[in-house]
Design a protein around this motif. Sequence first.
Motif, PDB file in Angstrom:
ATOM      1  N   ARG A  58      58.024   8.988  -8.569  1.00  0.00           N
ATOM      2  CA  ARG A  58      59.610   9.124  -7.944  1.00  0.00           C
ATOM      3  C   ARG A  58      59.956  10.569  -8.170  1.00  0.00           C
ATOM      4  O   ARG A  58      60.645  11.028  -6.907  1.00  0.00           O
ATOM      5  CB  ARG A  58      60.533   7.886  -8.641  1.00  0.00           C
ATOM      6  CG  ARG A  58      61.702   7.844  -7.898  1.00  0.00           C
ATOM      7  CD  ARG A  58      62.592   6.785  -8.656  1.00  0.00           C
ATOM      8  NE  ARG A  58      62.042   5.655  -8.634  1.00  0.00           N
ATOM      9  CZ  ARG A  58      62.007   5.197  -9.834  1.00  0.00           C
ATOM     10  NH1 ARG A  58      62.495   5.699 -10.992  1.00  0.00           N
ATOM     11  NH2 ARG A  58      61.423   3.892 -10.266  1.00  0.00           N
ATOM     12  N   GLY A  61      58.396  12.774  -5.692  1.00  0.00           N
ATOM     13  CA  GLY A  61      58.814  12.682  -4.274  1.00  0.00           C
ATOM     14  C   GLY A  61      57.988  11.582  -3.442  1.00  0.00           C
ATOM     15  O   GLY A  61      57.902  11.445  -2.512  1.00  0.00           O
ATOM     16  N   ARG A  64      59.761   5.997  -3.056  1.00  0.00           N
ATOM     17  CA  ARG A  64      60.912   5.697  -3.233  1.00  0.00           C
ATOM     18  C   ARG A  64      61.314   4.373  -3.469  1.00  0.00           C
ATOM     19  O   ARG A  64      60.667   3.461  -2.998  1.00  0.00           O
ATOM     20  CB  ARG A  64      61.644   5.778  -1.739  1.00  0.00           C
ATOM     21  CG  ARG A  64      61.548   7.310  -0.955  1.00  0.00           C
ATOM     22  CD  ARG A  64      62.686   8.052  -1.619  1.00  0.00           C
ATOM     23  NE  ARG A  64      62.567   9.256  -0.808  1.00  0.00           N
ATOM     24  CZ  ARG A  64      62.798  10.470  -1.395  1.00  0.00           C
ATOM     25  NH1 ARG A  64      62.802  10.419  -2.704  1.00  0.00           N
ATOM     26  NH2 ARG A  64      62.743  11.533  -0.971  1.00  0.00           N
ATOM     27  N   THR A  65      62.189   4.048  -4.522  1.00  0.00           N
ATOM     28  CA  THR A  65      62.568   2.791  -4.789  1.00  0.00           C
ATOM     29  C   THR A  65      63.786   2.135  -4.262  1.00  0.00           C
ATOM     30  O   THR A  65      64.741   2.767  -4.287  1.00  0.00           O
ATOM     31  CB  THR A  65      62.616   2.724  -6.390  1.00  0.00           C
ATOM     32  OG1 THR A  65      61.409   3.141  -6.978  1.00  0.00           O
ATOM     33  CG2 THR A  65      62.862   1.165  -6.998  1.00  0.00           C
ATOM     34  N   GLU A  66      63.630   0.743  -3.831  1.00  0.00           N
ATOM     35  CA  GLU A  66      65.045   0.337  -3.170  1.00  0.00           C
ATOM     36  C   GLU A  66      65.081  -0.987  -3.974  1.00  0.00           C
ATOM     37  O   GLU A  66      64.091  -1.871  -4.096  1.00  0.00           O
ATOM     38  CB  GLU A  66      64.649  -0.118  -1.815  1.00  0.00           C
ATOM     39  CG  GLU A  66      63.944   0.987  -0.973  1.00  0.00           C
ATOM     40  CD  GLU A  66      63.840   0.679   0.574  1.00  0.00           C
ATOM     41  OE1 GLU A  66      64.388  -0.361   1.080  1.00  0.00           O
ATOM     42  OE2 GLU A  66      62.827   1.141   1.300  1.00  0.00           O
ATOM     43  N   SER A  71      58.878  -0.548  -5.041  1.00  0.00           N
ATOM     44  CA  SER A  71      58.782   1.046  -4.404  1.00  0.00           C
ATOM     45  C   SER A  71      57.730   1.162  -3.507  1.00  0.00           C
ATOM     46  O   SER A  71      56.696   0.428  -3.531  1.00  0.00           O
ATOM     47  CB  SER A  71      58.145   1.748  -5.839  1.00  0.00           C
ATOM     48  OG  SER A  71      59.069   1.665  -6.889  1.00  0.00           O
ATOM     49  N   ALA A  74      56.700   7.363  -0.046  1.00  0.00           N
ATOM     50  CA  ALA A  74      57.930   7.959   0.688  1.00  0.00           C
ATOM     51  C   ALA A  74      57.066   8.822   1.775  1.00  0.00           C
ATOM     52  O   ALA A  74      55.932   9.103   1.935  1.00  0.00           O
ATOM     53  CB  ALA A  74      58.504   9.087  -0.033  1.00  0.00           C
ATOM     54  N   TYR A  78      58.797  14.556   1.476  1.00  0.00           N
ATOM     55  CA  TYR A  78      59.341  14.391   0.338  1.00  0.00           C
ATOM     56  C   TYR A  78      58.521  14.929  -0.674  1.00  0.00           C
ATOM     57  O   TYR A  78      58.958  14.861  -1.843  1.00  0.00           O
ATOM     58  CB  TYR A  78      60.029  13.097   0.181  1.00  0.00           C
ATOM     59  CG  TYR A  78      61.155  12.727   1.244  1.00  0.00           C
ATOM     60  CD1 TYR A  78      62.329  13.550   1.168  1.00  0.00           C
ATOM     61  CD2 TYR A  78      60.903  11.574   2.072  1.00  0.00           C
ATOM     62  CE1 TYR A  78      63.481  13.296   2.053  1.00  0.00           C
ATOM     63  CE2 TYR A  78      62.045  11.470   2.955  1.00  0.00           C
ATOM     64  CZ  TYR A  78      63.232  12.121   2.948  1.00  0.00           C
ATOM     65  OH  TYR A  78      63.930  11.781   3.975  1.00  0.00           O
ATOM     66  N   TRP A  79      57.253  14.806  -0.589  1.00  0.00           N
ATOM     67  CA  TRP A  79      56.067  14.927  -1.489  1.00  0.00           C
ATOM     68  C   TRP A  79      56.341  16.384  -2.085  1.00  0.00           C
ATOM     69  O   TRP A  79      56.369  17.378  -1.575  1.00  0.00           O
ATOM     70  CB  TRP A  79      54.865  14.576  -1.124  1.00  0.00           C
ATOM     71  CG  TRP A  79      54.505  13.398  -0.733  1.00  0.00           C
ATOM     72  CD1 TRP A  79      55.484  12.442  -0.278  1.00  0.00           C
ATOM     73  CD2 TRP A  79      53.390  12.993  -0.257  1.00  0.00           C
ATOM     74  NE1 TRP A  79      54.848  11.337   0.151  1.00  0.00           N
ATOM     75  CE2 TRP A  79      53.559  11.455   0.348  1.00  0.00           C
ATOM     76  CE3 TRP A  79      52.130  13.509   0.075  1.00  0.00           C
ATOM     77  CZ2 TRP A  79      52.489  10.717   0.547  1.00  0.00           C
ATOM     78  CZ3 TRP A  79      50.860  12.725   0.536  1.00  0.00           C
ATOM     79  CH2 TRP A  79      51.200  11.165   0.976  1.00  0.00           C
TER      80      TRP A  79
END
Length: 84
Positions: A58, A61, A64-66, A71, A74, A78-79
């Motif tokens: 996380r 990047g 993403r955890t919702e 997870s 992403a 974002y990496w």
Amino acid sequence: MAQIETEQPRWRQVYAVISGRIRSGEIEVGERVPSLVDLTAEFGIANATAQKVVRQLRADGLIRTEPGIGSKVADREYWESETA
């Protein structure tokens, strides 16, 4: 159970495997990543170690955890760098 043998800490070894799967596209953008239970079973690690792997993924990047969903990989934008 996946076999990994180096002198790095276990969480780093597992992180390298999972981040490699993400970066190679084996686990695609938007796809769910292994859960903590899956990580502990596959790699024979403690839950706290699996949590550390997920936290680092996380932080870099890669995921993403919702809440309530889990997870997912992403978007590539974002990496962090390939050397994370």
